[in-house]
Every structure is written in structure tokens, then in C-alpha cells.
Design a protein around this motif. Structure first.
Motif, PDB file in Angstrom:
ATOM      1  N   GLY A 138       0.810  -1.218   0.000  1.00 29.45           N
ATOM      2  CA  GLY A 138       0.000   0.000   0.000  1.00 29.45           C
ATOM      3  C   GLY A 138       0.839   1.261   0.000  1.00 29.45           C
ATOM      4  N   LEU A 139       2.131   1.132  -0.306  1.00 26.97           N
ATOM      5  CA  LEU A 139       3.030   2.278  -0.321  1.00 26.97           C
ATOM      6  C   LEU A 139       3.378   2.651  -1.754  1.00 26.97           C
ATOM      7  CD1 LEU A 139       5.531   1.244   2.506  1.00 26.97           C
ATOM      8  CD2 LEU A 139       3.740   2.967   2.677  1.00 26.97           C
ATOM      9  N   GLU A 140       3.558   3.950  -1.978  1.00 28.12           N
ATOM     10  CA  GLU A 140       4.012   4.417  -3.284  1.00 28.12           C
ATOM     11  C   GLU A 140       5.451   4.884  -3.140  1.00 28.12           C
ATOM     12  OE1 GLU A 140       2.976   7.730  -6.749  1.00 28.12           O
ATOM     13  OE2 GLU A 140       1.570   7.375  -5.090  1.00 28.12           O
ATOM     14  N   LEU A 141       6.373   4.180  -3.776  1.00 27.39           N
ATOM     15  CA  LEU A 141       7.779   4.522  -3.674  1.00 27.39           C
ATOM     16  C   LEU A 141       8.102   5.725  -4.549  1.00 27.39           C
ATOM     17  CD1 LEU A 141       9.422   0.965  -3.826  1.00 27.39           C
ATOM     18  CD2 LEU A 141       8.723   2.260  -1.809  1.00 27.39           C
ATOM     19  N   SER A 142       9.021   6.560  -4.064  1.00 32.80           N
ATOM     20  CA  SER A 142       9.481   7.700  -4.855  1.00 32.80           C
ATOM     21  C   SER A 142      10.412   7.193  -5.949  1.00 32.80           C
ATOM     22  CB  SER A 142      10.232   8.684  -3.959  1.00 32.80           C
ATOM     23  OG  SER A 142      11.445   8.094  -3.506  1.00 32.80           O
ATOM     24  N   PRO A 143      10.670   8.022  -6.977  1.00 31.19           N
ATOM     25  CA  PRO A 143      11.594   7.586  -8.030  1.00 31.19           C
ATOM     26  C   PRO A 143      12.960   7.169  -7.478  1.00 31.19           C
ATOM     27  CG  PRO A 143      10.404   9.539  -8.740  1.00 31.19           C
ATOM     28  CD  PRO A 143      10.023   9.310  -7.306  1.00 31.19           C
ATOM     29  N   SER A 144      13.466   7.890  -6.473  1.00 30.37           N
ATOM     30  CA  SER A 144      14.774   7.534  -5.919  1.00 30.37           C
ATOM     31  C   SER A 144      14.709   6.200  -5.183  1.00 30.37           C
ATOM     32  CB  SER A 144      15.270   8.626  -4.973  1.00 30.37           C
ATOM     33  OG  SER A 144      14.391   8.789  -3.867  1.00 30.37           O
ATOM     34  N   GLN A 145      13.584   5.930  -4.514  1.00 29.38           N
ATOM     35  CA  GLN A 145      13.438   4.649  -3.819  1.00 29.38           C
ATOM     36  C   GLN A 145      13.317   3.497  -4.815  1.00 29.38           C
ATOM     37  OE1 GLN A 145      10.079   5.729  -1.241  1.00 29.38           O
ATOM     38  NE2 GLN A 145      11.361   5.196   0.516  1.00 29.38           N
ATOM     39  N   ARG A 146      12.624   3.733  -5.910  1.00 34.14           N
ATOM     40  CA  ARG A 146      12.497   2.687  -6.939  1.00 34.14           C
ATOM     41  C   ARG A 146      13.867   2.342  -7.524  1.00 34.14           C
ATOM     42  NH1 ARG A 146       7.163   3.157 -10.622  1.00 34.14           N
ATOM     43  NH2 ARG A 146       5.607   3.270  -8.958  1.00 34.14           N
ATOM     44  N   GLN A 147      14.637   3.370  -7.816  1.00 30.80           N
ATOM     45  CA  GLN A 147      15.966   3.136  -8.369  1.00 30.80           C
ATOM     46  C   GLN A 147      16.841   2.395  -7.355  1.00 30.80           C
ATOM     47  OE1 GLN A 147      17.877   6.709  -9.718  1.00 30.80           O
ATOM     48  NE2 GLN A 147      19.713   5.645 -10.446  1.00 30.80           N
ATOM     49  N   ALA A 148      16.701   2.760  -6.082  1.00 31.49           N
ATOM     50  CA  ALA A 148      17.478   2.106  -5.031  1.00 31.49           C
ATOM     51  C   ALA A 148      17.110   0.636  -4.914  1.00 31.49           C
ATOM     52  CB  ALA A 148      17.242   2.813  -3.696  1.00 31.49           C
ATOM     53  N   LEU A 149      15.815   0.331  -4.938  1.00 29.73           N
ATOM     54  CA  LEU A 149      15.361  -1.050  -4.824  1.00 29.73           C
ATOM     55  C   LEU A 149      15.823  -1.871  -6.023  1.00 29.73           C
ATOM     56  CD1 LEU A 149      13.847  -3.136  -3.207  1.00 29.73           C
ATOM     57  CD2 LEU A 149      11.692  -2.303  -4.177  1.00 29.73           C
ATOM     58  N   GLU A 150      15.853  -1.259  -7.181  1.00 27.88           N
ATOM     59  CA  GLU A 150      16.339  -1.946  -8.385  1.00 27.88           C
ATOM     60  C   GLU A 150      17.812  -2.324  -8.218  1.00 27.88           C
ATOM     61  OE1 GLU A 150      16.702  -1.052 -13.205  1.00 27.88           O
ATOM     62  OE2 GLU A 150      15.339   0.141 -11.957  1.00 27.88           O
ATOM     63  N   THR A 151      18.596  -1.406  -7.628  1.00 27.39           N
ATOM     64  CA  THR A 151      20.017  -1.685  -7.389  1.00 27.39           C
ATOM     65  C   THR A 151      20.187  -2.841  -6.413  1.00 27.39           C
ATOM     66  OG1 THR A 151      20.612   0.625  -7.785  1.00 27.39           O
ATOM     67  CG2 THR A 151      22.193  -0.714  -6.538  1.00 27.39           C
ATOM     68  N   LEU A 152      19.408  -2.834  -5.333  1.00 24.09           N
ATOM     69  CA  LEU A 152      19.530  -3.878  -4.313  1.00 24.09           C
ATOM     70  C   LEU A 152      19.125  -5.242  -4.856  1.00 24.09           C
ATOM     71  CD1 LEU A 152      18.150  -2.058  -1.123  1.00 24.09           C
ATOM     72  CD2 LEU A 152      20.503  -2.236  -1.940  1.00 24.09           C
ATOM     73  N   LEU A 153      18.155  -5.280  -5.750  1.00 27.16           N
ATOM     74  CA  LEU A 153      17.707  -6.548  -6.325  1.00 27.16           C
ATOM     75  C   LEU A 153      18.766  -7.171  -7.229  1.00 27.16           C
ATOM     76  CD1 LEU A 153      13.990  -5.701  -7.181  1.00 27.16           C
ATOM     77  CD2 LEU A 153      14.763  -7.498  -5.607  1.00 27.16           C
ATOM     78  N   SER A 154      19.656  -6.348  -7.763  1.00 29.02           N
ATOM     79  CA  SER A 154      20.647  -6.875  -8.716  1.00 29.02           C
ATOM     80  C   SER A 154      22.029  -7.075  -8.094  1.00 29.02           C
ATOM     81  CB  SER A 154      20.776  -5.922  -9.912  1.00 29.02           C
ATOM     82  OG  SER A 154      21.238  -4.654  -9.473  1.00 29.02           O
ATOM     83  N   ALA A 155      22.206  -6.666  -6.818  1.00 30.06           N
ATOM     84  CA  ALA A 155      23.539  -6.722  -6.202  1.00 30.06           C
ATOM     85  C   ALA A 155      23.671  -7.928  -5.288  1.00 30.06           C
ATOM     86  CB  ALA A 155      23.803  -5.438  -5.416  1.00 30.06           C
ATOM     87  N   LYS A 156      24.849  -8.516  -5.259  1.00 26.29           N
ATOM     88  CA  LYS A 156      25.121  -9.640  -4.368  1.00 26.29           C
ATOM     89  C   LYS A 156      25.623  -9.163  -3.008  1.00 26.29           C
ATOM     90  CE  LYS A 156      26.962 -14.331  -4.519  1.00 26.29           C
ATOM     91  NZ  LYS A 156      27.967 -14.404  -3.457  1.00 26.29           N
ATOM     92  N   VAL A 157      26.422  -8.122  -3.002  1.00 22.08           N
ATOM     93  CA  VAL A 157      26.806  -7.429  -1.768  1.00 22.08           C
ATOM     94  C   VAL A 157      26.510  -5.958  -1.992  1.00 22.08           C
ATOM     95  CG1 VAL A 157      28.674  -6.836  -0.168  1.00 22.08           C
ATOM     96  CG2 VAL A 157      28.650  -9.087  -1.274  1.00 22.08           C
ATOM     97  N   ALA A 158      25.816  -5.312  -1.049  1.00 24.04           N
ATOM     98  CA  ALA A 158      25.427  -3.918  -1.244  1.00 24.04           C
ATOM     99  C   ALA A 158      25.376  -3.190   0.089  1.00 24.04           C
ATOM    100  CB  ALA A 158      24.072  -3.830  -1.947  1.00 24.04           C
ATOM    101  N   VAL A 159      25.414  -1.854   0.000  1.00 24.66           N
ATOM    102  CA  VAL A 159      25.277  -0.981   1.171  1.00 24.66           C
ATOM    103  C   VAL A 159      24.076  -0.079   0.946  1.00 24.66           C
ATOM    104  CG1 VAL A 159      26.288   0.972   2.412  1.00 24.66           C
ATOM    105  CG2 VAL A 159      27.718  -0.981   1.796  1.00 24.66           C
ATOM    106  N   LEU A 160      23.232   0.046   1.971  1.00 26.04           N
ATOM    107  CA  LEU A 160      22.103   0.975   1.960  1.00 26.04           C
ATOM    108  C   LEU A 160      22.322   1.952   3.108  1.00 26.04           C
ATOM    109  CD1 LEU A 160      19.271   1.973   1.146  1.00 26.04           C
ATOM    110  CD2 LEU A 160      18.306   0.160   2.585  1.00 26.04           C
ATOM    111  N   THR A 161      22.520   3.231   2.781  1.00 23.00           N
ATOM    112  CA  THR A 161      22.815   4.210   3.828  1.00 23.00           C
ATOM    113  C   THR A 161      21.942   5.443   3.665  1.00 23.00           C
ATOM    114  OG1 THR A 161      24.588   5.425   4.946  1.00 23.00           O
ATOM    115  CG2 THR A 161      24.699   5.320   2.544  1.00 23.00           C
ATOM    116  N   GLY A 162      21.815   6.188   4.775  1.00 21.50           N
ATOM    117  CA  GLY A 162      21.012   7.411   4.780  1.00 21.50           C
ATOM    118  C   GLY A 162      20.601   7.759   6.189  1.00 21.50           C
ATOM    119  N   GLY A 163      20.171   8.988   6.379  1.00 22.32           N
ATOM    120  CA  GLY A 163      19.783   9.468   7.691  1.00 22.32           C
ATOM    121  C   GLY A 163      18.367   9.071   8.060  1.00 22.32           C
ATOM    122  N   PRO A 164      17.828   9.625   9.153  1.00 24.28           N
ATOM    123  CA  PRO A 164      16.473   9.277   9.594  1.00 24.28           C
ATOM    124  C   PRO A 164      15.421   9.815   8.633  1.00 24.28           C
ATOM    125  CG  PRO A 164      17.350  11.096  10.907  1.00 24.28           C
ATOM    126  CD  PRO A 164      18.478  10.606  10.060  1.00 24.28           C
ATOM    127  N   GLY A 165      14.343   9.048   8.451  1.00 21.36           N
ATOM    128  CA  GLY A 165      13.217   9.505   7.653  1.00 21.36           C
ATOM    129  C   GLY A 165      13.390   9.427   6.157  1.00 21.36           C
TER     130      GLY A 165
END
Length: 755
Positions: A350-377
Motif C-alpha cells: 500500500g506504499l508508493e515509492l518515490s523515483p529515488s526509492q524505486r531506483q534504489a530497490l532496483e540496485t539492491l535486487l541486482s547486487a550480491k553485496v550492497a550498502v544501503l545508507t542514509g539518515g532518519p526519515g
């Protein structure tokens, strides 16, 4: 009325000061050390592990036996004890003698000898044979056992088998006594002597005499200074090579406690010369000798020669090798079409991802080892949940972990899937002192998600990566702008800096999070801007000015004990956490804990005082070291449920699991009404109160304040002197940690490594 308007004026210092302590309720002690001797009548309590004991002792000139509390490796009724310490008038148990040093000697009276032998100390002799032995041999019974053991068979009921058992048990007890006397004579206190004996057994005297500096390596609680003092007592020269070698290791260990994995050689020489006050030429010899013995590793690179402690070099180079292994190949779930998977997960959640979140999720789906970083919120949790939802639909096996218990609990709550601490995930075995999961017994998973990865030090990361199977993927999640790990290394920063690990860095604060002043002010601080003061009654962030340190302390104590609980309904112990930059000083961890304990838990009984801290039921406490036997780790916070003052034991509840500490283990615990910001990493609290004073100037840095603010979930209150706040926000002089992990990772891609 908002939080600031509810503050009482603090202009009259005499009225804002804390009331005097009622000394009539405190245990009374004498200052002078006294000497006491007597015969052990009864053993109320004795721990074989720690040596802690509570004894009833018959003392000449006293009608009733006295209670003696101390430590002894071995003690038995009938023995004569010789101790030095102080009398204490305990609130519940009355007058006691607290022995700082306690040694036992064989009894000399017939009554004492019989009681001693009847105690079960000598296997094969009970009360019946003790009486027979004393009747037959009198005061010479010990000489008979030691020098003429064949005479024991003169007594009915003692044959060759029992005689051998008695002689062996007697020899063991004598050995223990000799070792304790030796250690005492060289300035080792009883509790430490017990640890040494438990570690080295019958070889204790030989090992300590050969190289007392090994104590600092082998035995927890004995540092270089203690070992050095023993060495001086044994007559080891100050400029000896053996002292220099131990000192070099110690200097490098102290340097690594600042977070560095290695030291430039010239820096290490300088540190060791200052520590040991011996010539540089001897230090150079020591470094060469320690390198030849493979205790140190000297490695050349573009930035010169770095010297590592061998375990840290193994961990850092091992991390690079393990990551290179895991980066090879494709993710175990194969190719997933993001144009189908992402709309599917949006529909399911029930969530609508932003364009940056969609691109991020696409990267994570294709990576074998990855880092996801960012501040609160910025949506890290949303992305992790989206990734897990997609992969679970593909029947992908997943494991979740975090460095601390509280971080693991938060990860479980946010994902709906069990998360464990890294230590529990790897199943540490206290008996073998090893993790059960490693390269020979890997974890059963296709994806490992590690949250709060900024807290990972290089040693724990190496252990974790070894246990990940070749085909599995790893996702590191964390905020690289927070404080780095307490232990050595800067793993998350190095992974990003290496350039070979796919990294998703989220910066856009989402609409829901923008309503939180905690989130917006955290990002302002991270950008070098002052936080905005909260004035609205429903604000979740308040900035309260303080004129000076005394004004700050008065406001902090009033806020924690009265104003916040009254205004918002939070429990002052369970919900509110004071996070302060330093341990020392009037606004440091120690001073604030004493005052908050006095105000928030004043009448709780019974109490026990050990290592300068008083513990009582209801107190909030924090674990200071990793204790693998108890499965309690550095930074874990709990509440005391019970105190046994007679035995000196304390029972602590850590998230529903009760752990018992005996008297000699209480140095692992500290009060936790206030904790350092460094210790708060990976934790989240309903309410955070942060004092910032000019007395903290050495540690006032942006990532420190940013970390503190991001620990608050529902309310953050910063009480600050104006100059201190500006200094903290503007200061980014934080030293970069000395590591070569990023360089090693980049070099593996190029095919070249440091020498």
C-alpha cells in the motif's frame, strides 16, 4: 503550556541545588585499614569460580564469631585466616569485616585441625576419619600425610586406594596455598590471584615468574600497569626487552581503542617511548622482536609503514578477502524484473515509492553485496521491507542481524521477521571460546541483512563474513554519518569509500518524516546548521538554553525527574535516557548517574556496593564488556531485579532474560540512568535528553550530536550552553580512523595488495 514554559526558574542557585545526602542511612565505614586474624567457624558462601566468600570467623577477644567478606581461591572450616581490610556496618546484616586481602594458613589447634579435615577439603576424609586421624596423630597429622603417608594405613578403614586419594588431595591444596602466597607477596590482590590460579592452575608461579606481562594478554581485568608492577616486584629491569615488547603491544592496544586498526611506525615508537620511558633503540628492537614472533605485523603502503596487532591485521585483510569472495557471481535469487517486482510490492504494502526509492530497490535486487545508507526519515526501513517482501515471495531464505540486542529488537519489530544479534546469530560457544558458525559451518541463508552497520568493527565483521556461504548475498544497512564503531575500524565507511561495493545513499526526507522535528533537526545538524527550537506543545524536539554548567545540571535533573514525566507521562527510568558526551565531570556519565539514582531510586533495599558503585533493585544498568558466558554484550541495558547483599550477587533483567552477577563480576556493570552517546549507538529510546556544555569541548563534534538526536523516538530535549551547541554543530574535525580496508578492497579489484 509547552516544555520550556513549564521549566522552573533556576536563578537562585541555593534553591536549585540538590538536598544534602542523609548520611544516617548510608553504610558506615572506617577509613583506616585494619588487621584481623581468626579461625573459620562456618562458610556462609563461597564461589569456586570467582573466589568470593562470606565467612563466620572466631576472633580472639570476641565472644561471637564475626562476618568476614572477601575472596579466597580455597577456604575451609578450621583454617586460620589472616586478612587486612575495613569494618563496615551493613544496613541489613550489621557489622562485617570487608577483607581487601585474605590468606589462609593450616590450623594449629587440635579442634581446628579436626574441623579442617572434616570439612571435605581432603577427598577421602570426612568427619569420622578426621576424628580418628586427630586422635591417632594429634598435631603431627599434617606431617604424617605429607611425609609418612603409609602410616595412614595404620587406621582401620584406610587402605592403599584411600591413602593415595588423601595424599593427592592434600598436595593439591598445598599447591593452591603456595601459589596464593606467592602472588600476594608480589602485590597481587586476592580476587586477581584467584583469576590467575583459575587460568594457569599449578603452573601459575612458573608462568608469572617467567613473564609476568603475559597476564595482561591472558587474564581479563589485569592490564599492562598491573603486570608491570608485578614485574618490577620480581626484579625485571625497566629497560629490559621483555618489558619493551609488552609495552609496545600495550601502546598499540591503547591506540586501537581510539578506533584505529594500525599505527604509523613512527607514531608507535613515540607512544611506546612516552609510556615506558626507555630509549628508542630498545623500542625498535621490541617492534622487530614482536614482528618476528608474529604478534605484530608491519606493512608498507602508499602512506608509509603501518604496524598492526596481529589479530587486527588478520581481521582487516580477512574482511577484504571474504568480501571479494562474496562479490563474485550473481545473487542467489537470479534475475528479477524490477518493472514487475516493484509495482507488485507497492500494491502489497500500500506504499508508493518515490523515483529515488524505486531506483534504489532496483540496485539492491541486482547486487550480491550492497550498502544501503542514509539518515532518519529517508526510507531505509521501507526499502528493506520491500526487498524482503519480494524475496520471500521467491522463497529466498533470509537472516536478519544487528550488532546490539536493542538494534536487533527494533529490526524485528520493523520487518516482522526474527532478528538476532551478530553474536547470537553466529552462536558463540563459551566452552571453546569460538563461534559455532564459520567457514566450516556456514549460516543457512541466501541473504543476510545487517542493520546498524556503522557499529560493526573490523573483528566482528570478519567473523560474520566468514560464516556467509559463497552463494549468499549480504546487505549492510546503516547511517554512515553516525559515530563509527566502538571497536577498531570504520567498516561501513570503508565499504562505501572502496568504490567496489554497490552503494545506495538515500537523501530525500519523505513527507511523513518531515512532520517530525527530530528528523528535520537531525538533518539540519548533519548539514552544519543549528537545530530549530520547538515551541509548539506537540513538538517532539525542544532546545533549552542554559547559562552555565550549574544551570544546565539543575534543568536536566528537573526535566528528567519531574517535568517530562508530568507533561508527557513518560516513566523517568524506563522511557527517558540521558545521553552525555563524556564520562567524567559534573555533567558526565558518572556524576549524573549518582544524582539520578539518588532522586529516582532513593529508598530501594537491599543494596550492595562494589568497585565504587552502589546497586539496588530497580536501578537501570549497562553492560560494559562482552560477556560471552552470560550472553550479555557491551551496551546492553537492563534493570536490577534482585540484590543478595550477603553473597554480593545481583540479578539483572535484560529484555526478559535474567542474568546473575556475583561480587567479582560487578565491574562489568555501570549505572545507566545516563550513558555516553558512544554507548547509545544502535539503541533507540522513547525520550532522549542531551546536555551540551563547554566542559565537553574535547568531544563536541557534529556526528556526536547527530547520533544522540537520532536515538530519540518520541521526544528529544537538548539542554545546551549556546557556545557549546554552536561548537558541536560546526565541528567536523573528527579524526579519520587509520585502516586499509578500503584500500585493500580497491586493490583486490586491481589485483594489487599492500605489502
Amino acid at each position: 503550556m509547552n516544555l520550556i514554559e513549564g521549566m522552573r526558574p533556576t536563578g537562585n542557585r541555593r534553591h536549585s541545588a540538590a538536598p544534602p545526602v542523609n548520611w544516617l542511612k548510608m553504610p558506615q565505614t572506617t577509613e583506616a585499614s585494619e588487621h584481623l586474624t581468626g579461625t573459620v567457624e562456618r562458610i556462609t558462601f563461597h564461589s569456586e569460580e570467582s573466589g568470593f566468600c562470606v565467612l563466620r570467623v572466631k576472633v580472639r577477644g570476641r565472644r561471637e564469631p564475626v562476618t568476614v567478606v572477601g575472596s579466597a581461591a580455597s577456604v575451609h572450616p578450621g583454617e586460620h585466616i589472616d586478612c587486612r581490610g575495613r569494618w563496615v556496618n551493613h544496613l541489613e546484616h550489621g557489622l562485617q569485616f570487608r577483607a581487601e586481602r585474605l590468606k589462609t594458613v593450616p590450623p594449629s589447634t587440635l579442634e581446628g585441625i579436626e574441623k579442617y579435615l572434616a570439612s571435605g577439603m581432603v577427598k577421602g576424609i570426612g568427619p569420622h576419619f578426621a576424628k580418628k586421624l586427630v586422635q591417632a596423630f594429634g598435631e603431627a597429622v599434617f606431617d604424617v600425610i605429607e611425609q609418612q603417608p603409609e602410616r595412614l594405613e595404620e587406621l582401620e578403614g584406610i587402605g592403599p586406594k584411600r591413602r593415595r586419594r588423601v595424599v593427592a588431595a592434600w598436595a593439591e591444596q598445598k599447591k593452591v596455598r603456595e601459589i596464593m602466597v606467592f602472588l600476594h607477596s608480589h602485590g597481587v590482590g586476592t580476587s586477581r590471584a584467584v583469576r590467575i590460579y583459575k587460568t594457569y592452575g599449578d603452573e601459575a608461579i612458573a608462568k608469572v615468574s617467567e613473564n609476568p606481562y603475559r597476564l595482561a594478554l591472558d587474564i581479563w581485568g589485569i592490564g599492562f600497569k598491573t603486570a608491570d608492577q608485578i614485574a618490577q616486584n620480581l626484579g625485571i629491569p625497566q629497560d629490559s626487552l621483555i618489558r619493551a615488547r609488552a609495552g609496545v603491544r600495550h601502546a598499540l592496544q591503547v591506540w586501537s581503542e581510539q578506533g584505529h586498526c594500525a599505527a604509523p611506525r613512527e607514531k608507535l615508537v613515540d607512544l611506546a617511548v612516552k609510556l615506558l620511558a626507555i630509549p628508542e633503540t630498545v623500542i625498535d628492537q621490541a617492534i622487530e622482536a614482536e614482528s618476528a614472533a608474529e604478534n605484530l605485523v608491519a606493512e608498507s603502503g602508499e602512506d608509509g609503514v603501518l604496524v598492526y596487532l596481529a589479530p587486527l591485521h588478520k581481521a582487516e585483510s580477512g574482511c577484504a578477502g571474504q568480501l571479494q569472495r562474496l562479490l563474485a557471481g550473481s545473487p542467489p535469487w537470479g534475475a528479477i524484473d524490477p518493472t514487475k517486482a516493484i509495482p507488485w510490492v507497492e500494491e502489497k504494502t500500500g506504499l508508493e515509492l518515490s523515483p529515488s526509492q524505486r531506483q534504489a530497490l532496483e540496485t539492491l535486487l541486482s547486487a550480491k553485496v550492497a550498502v544501503l545508507t542514509g539518515g532518519p526519515g529517508v526510507g531505509k526501513t521501507t526499502l528493506v521491507n520491500g526487498l524482503l517482501r519480494i524475496l520471500r515471495a521467491k522463497k529466498v531464505r533470509t537472516l536478519l542481524a544487528a550488532p546490539t540486542g536493542r538494534a536487533a529488537k527494533r529490526l524485528s519489530e520493523s520487518t516482522g521477521q526474527e532478528a538476532r544479534t551478530v553474536h547470537r546469530l553466529l552462536a558463540f560457544d563459551p566452552n571453546t571460546r569460538r563461534f559455532q558458525h564459520d567457514e566450516t559451518h556456514p549460516l543457512e541463508t541466501d541473504l543476510l541483512v545487517v542493520d546498524e552497520a556503522s557499529m560493526l568493527d573490523v573483528v566482528l565483521t570478519h567473523q560474520l563474513l566468514k560464516a556467509v556461504p559463497d552463494q549468499a548475498a549480504v546487505l549492510f544497512v546503516g547511517d554512515v554519518d553516525q559515530l563509527p564503531s566502538v571497536g577498531p575500524g570504520a567498516v561501513l565507511e570503508d565499504l562505501i569509500e572502496s568504490g567496489i561495493v554497490p552503494t545506495v545513499s538515500l537523501t530525500e526526507v519523505h513527507r511523513q518524516a518531515r512532520t517530525s522535528r527530530i528528523v528535520t533537526n537531525a538533518h539540519r545538524i548533519n548539514r552544519g546548521q543549528l537545530p530549530e527550537t520547538g515551541r509548539a506543545p506537540d513538538s517532539d524536539f525542544f532546545l533549552i538554553p542554559a547559562a552555565d554548567a550549574e544551570d544546565l545540571q539543575a534543568k536536566l535533573l528537573h526535566l528528567v525527574t519531574e517535568r517530562i514525566p508530568e507533561r508527557f507521562g513518560f516513566d523517568p527510568v524506563e522511557d527517558i535516557q540521558v545521553l552525555t558526551p563524556m564520562n567524567r565531570g559534573g555533567l558526565g556519565v558518572r556524576a549524573l548517574n549518582l544524582e539520578l539514582q539518588r532522586r529516582l531510586n532513593p529508598g530501594s533495599q537491599p543494596r550492595v556496593t562494589k568497585f565504587g558503585t552502589t546497586f539496588a533493585p530497580g536501578d537501570k544498568v549497562i553492560q560494559q564488556v562482552n560477556d560471552y558466558d552470560k550472553e550479555v554484550f557491551n551496551g546492553d541495558i537492563g534493570r536490577i531485579r534482585a540484590v543478595d547483599p550477603e553473597a554480593g550477587c545481583v540479578t539483572v533483567d535484560f529484555d526478559g532474560r535474567e542474568v546473575v552477577y556475583d561480587a567479582t563480576e560487578l565491574d562489568e556493570l555501570s549505572l545507566a540512568y545516563a550513558v555516553s552517546i558512544h554507548k547509545s549507538q544502535g539503541s533507540e529510546y522513547s525520550v532522549v535528553v542531551v546536555p551540551l556544555a563547554l566542559q565537553h569541548y574535547l568531544l563536541l563534534e557534529r556526528n556526536l550530536l547527530y547520533t544522540a538526536v537520532t536515538r530519540g523516538k518520541k521526544l528529544v530535549v537538548v539542554i545546551a550552553e549556546d557556545k557549546a551547541l554552536k561548537m558541536a554543530v560546526r565541528n567536523r574535525k573528527s579524526k579519520k580512523r587509520i585502516t586499509r580496508l578500503a584500500e585493500r578492497l580497491a586493490a583486490t579489484a586491481r589485483g594489487s595488495l599492500p605489502r
